[in-house]
Structures are given as structure tokens and as C-alpha cells.
Design an enzyme around this catalytic site. Structure first.
Site: not given
Ligand code: GFB
Length: 318
Positions: A11, A17, A137, A164, A166, A203, A210, A270
């Protein structure tokens, strides 16, 4: 690891990566091997076996995975479960068969129970229900951890697993719908600024918290683990600091220079309400992250502006 040891980075072109390759090169490691997705399909067991026969790496870092944000995870559970299981089992098994000296398997903070006490300690692993939006996942990542631990138990293999938080930084995937929150919002804000949009949509409730780590800091931690950590027990990698999504948006607005409104889109999930890792185990090994969130965001914005002109122009035309 010695500077001339053969190290395989699976990767190598992704967010993680590419940061690992950058750091290894900077530190003078000269024998790095990797392969593009077109030339080596990591979901193909036979192809992976042949690659190991030809290359015979001494060390392996698994940074390859099917990744995406909350909506991508929620919409494509088969891809996230099936592909990630295949990638992990193929590489871990081949590493055993071909007597790799040490393997580092990259997990994710989403392997921990949805309602974990904060900050999340390594021993909370497998003590409760998972967050449904990223369960597929998480299950694949849990299987990979368990496989590494099984190889250690049955054969004594030095296969370690890091969890890790986020991650973000140069080389990330920036788009509206399927990216992680930080690159998604950065992208939305830049487009909104360039096209004079009066608001952007965020969203969910904006309340989830986080913990964000700049990917170059992660790479430093991973190399430290390759040097110093030899236990099959999982170890968290993060900053130990979290922020709620609305505060993140405010920081990003400042970095981007956007002054429009924020509109919450309650139709989107969320996900996990809170997710901050306890990183005391990593700290005991002598590690501390270097980038503040503001420094990391500034650096990521700079990289994005240098690389994403095409995407913004396409958006302007739409
Ligand atoms: O980073 P994210 O997509 O995933 O979203 P996770 C984190 C938070 O940000 C959620 C909010 O509460 C979303 O609702 N959010 C607000 C948004 N606006 C946005 C937007 O425009 N786009 C996105 N994507 N989110 C991930 C997992 O979870 O964490 C992966 O889906 C992985 O698989 C990663 O494990 C570490 O943080 O919730």
C-alpha cells in the site's frame, strides 16, 4: 531494521504507505520494495505468494487496505469486509510461509466497542458491540489482529499490530461523499470559497469527537514500533487529543479562509459518539507526536492546493 534490509511496504501509494516510504527514504533505508495495484492484486493469494517468492522481504509493513469515510463504509460493507480480509490474510500468511523476520499490521481505532470508556485503552478490545456504520471494516481488522496473534502463538512469529486513530495529511482522498471527515470538509470548504457558495453542509450533529493524527507523525511511530515493539498485543497510535467536528470545521475555515455558514445535514450518520485513544503504552516507548492539529491542517491544505486544482475546476464547471 538495518539500512540495507529488504522492507516491503504494502500500500505504498496510499496516505499511510506513502508517508512510511518518505520517512524510510529520509532515514537512509535503501532496500524498499513495493508494487502498484495494477501489477500486484493483493486480494489474489497466488499473486501475493509469487511476489513473496520473488522478493523475499525481511520486513513487512501492511498499509494496504480498502478505506473510506463513514458513508463509504456504511454503503459498501461487502467491499470493506471481503477485500480487507483477503488483503490481510494473503499478506500475513505469505509472510509466515516466507519467514519474514517481522511484520507490522495496521489496524484501526474502530475495532474498539462503540460505547468505550474514554480514553480508549488497549484492553477494551473485544469487550463490547461495534459501531454499526463501520462494523464490516472493524471485523476485517479484528480478524487480521487475531491472525497475527495466532501466528505468534502457534509459530512464534514476530507479527505486531498497531491501532492508529483517524489519520490525515498529504496523499489523502479528498472528495464530497466517500472521504473521511477531514479531507471531505477541507475539499468542501475550498470549493465553496472558490465558487462563492454561502454555506457548506456538515454531516450529522457536529457533536461527535475524533482524534486526528498527521500521517508523518504516524510514520514515525510505526518505525519506532518496528525497532522497539515485539509483542503480539495491540498498541494504540495517536495524539491522545480530540476535538468535536464543529470545532474542527471552525479551524478548517480559518486555514482555508472561508467565511460562509455551516449547515448541519441530519440525514447523515454521526457514527461513534466519542473516540480518543489512550496512548500511554506508546508514550512509554518514548514517542510523542510533533504536529499540532493546526500545523497539520495548514500543511495538508498547502498540499491539497498544490495537487487539487483540477478537481476544483471540474467542480466550478459543474
Ligand atoms: O471520518 P468519518 O467519515 O468516519 O466521519 P468515522 C467522522 C464524523 O464526521 C462523523 C462527521 O460524525 C460524520 O458524520 N462529518 C461531518 C463528516 N461532515 C462530514 C463530511 O462531509 N464527510 C464525512 N466523511 N464525515 C471512520 C470509519 O469512522 O473512522 C473508517 O468509517 C475508519 O472505517 C476511520 O475506521 C478511522 O471517524 O466515524
Amino acid at each position: 531494521m538495518n539500512k540495507t534490509d529488504k522492507i516491503y511496504i504494502a500500500g505504498h501509494s496510499g496516505l499511510v504507505g506513502s508517508a512510511v516510504v518518505r520517512l524510510l527514504r529520509k532515514k537512509g533505508y535503501t532496500n524498499l520494495v513495493y508494487q502498484t495495484r495494477e501489477d500486484l492484486d493483493l486480494t489474489d493469494k497466488t499473486a501475493v505468494d509469487h511476489w513473496f517468492v520473488r522478493q523475499r522481504p525481511q520486513f513487512v509493513i501492511i498499509a494496504a487496505a480498502r478505506v473510506g469515510g463513514i458513508l463509504d463504509n456504511d454503503t459498501h460493507p461487502v467491499d470493506f469486509l471481503y477485500q480487507n480480509l483477503q488483503i490481510a490474510t494473503n499478506i500475513i500468511h505469505a509472510s509466515h510461509e516466507h519467514k519474514v523476520e517481522k511484520l507490522l499490521n495496521l489496524g484501526s481505532a474502530c475495532i474498539y466497542p462503540k460505547d468505550s470508556q474514554q480514553p480508549i485503552r488497549e484492553e477494551y478490545f473485544m469487550t463490547g458491540k461495534l459501531e454499526p456504520t463501520n462494523e464490516a471494516y472493524a471485523i476485517a481488522k479484528i480478524a487480521a489482529i487475531k491472525l497475527c496473534q495466532a501466528y505468534h502463538r502457534q509459530y512464534g512469529d514476530n507479527f505486531i499490530s498497531a491501532m492508529p486513530t483517524n489519520l490525515y495529511g498529504p496523499g489523502d482522498t479528498f472528495n464530497d461523499s466517500f472521504a473521511h471527515v477531514l479531507p471531505a470538509l477541507l475539499h468542501k470548504l475550498v470549493v465553496a470559497k472558490e465558487t462563492n457558495q454561502p454555506f457548506i453542509k456538515v454531516w450529522g450533529s457536529g457533536k461527535p469527537r475524533r482524534e486526528f493524527m498527521f500521517v508523518d507523525d504516524l510514520a514515525r511511530a510505526l518505525l519506532l514500533l518496528m525497532d522497539k515493539y515485539n509483542s503480539p498485543e495491540i498498541i494504540n497510535v495517536g495524539t491522545g487529543e480530540d476535538i468535536n467536528i464543529l470545532d474542527l470545521v471552525e479551524m478548517l475555515k480559518t486555514v482555508v479562509g472561508y467565511s460562509g455558514e455551516i449547515v448541519l445535514d441530519g440525514t447523515k450518520p454521526d457514527g461513534m459518539p466519542l473516540r480518543r485513544l489512550d496512548v500511554s503504552k506508546l508514550r512509554k516507548l518514548g514517542y510523542k507526536h510533533e504536529y499540532t492539529l493546526l500545523q497539520g491542517l495548514t500543511e495538508t491544505h498547502r498540499w491539497y492546493m498544490a495537487h487539487a486544482g483540477k478537481a476544483i475546476k471540474e467542480k466550478q464547471r459543474a
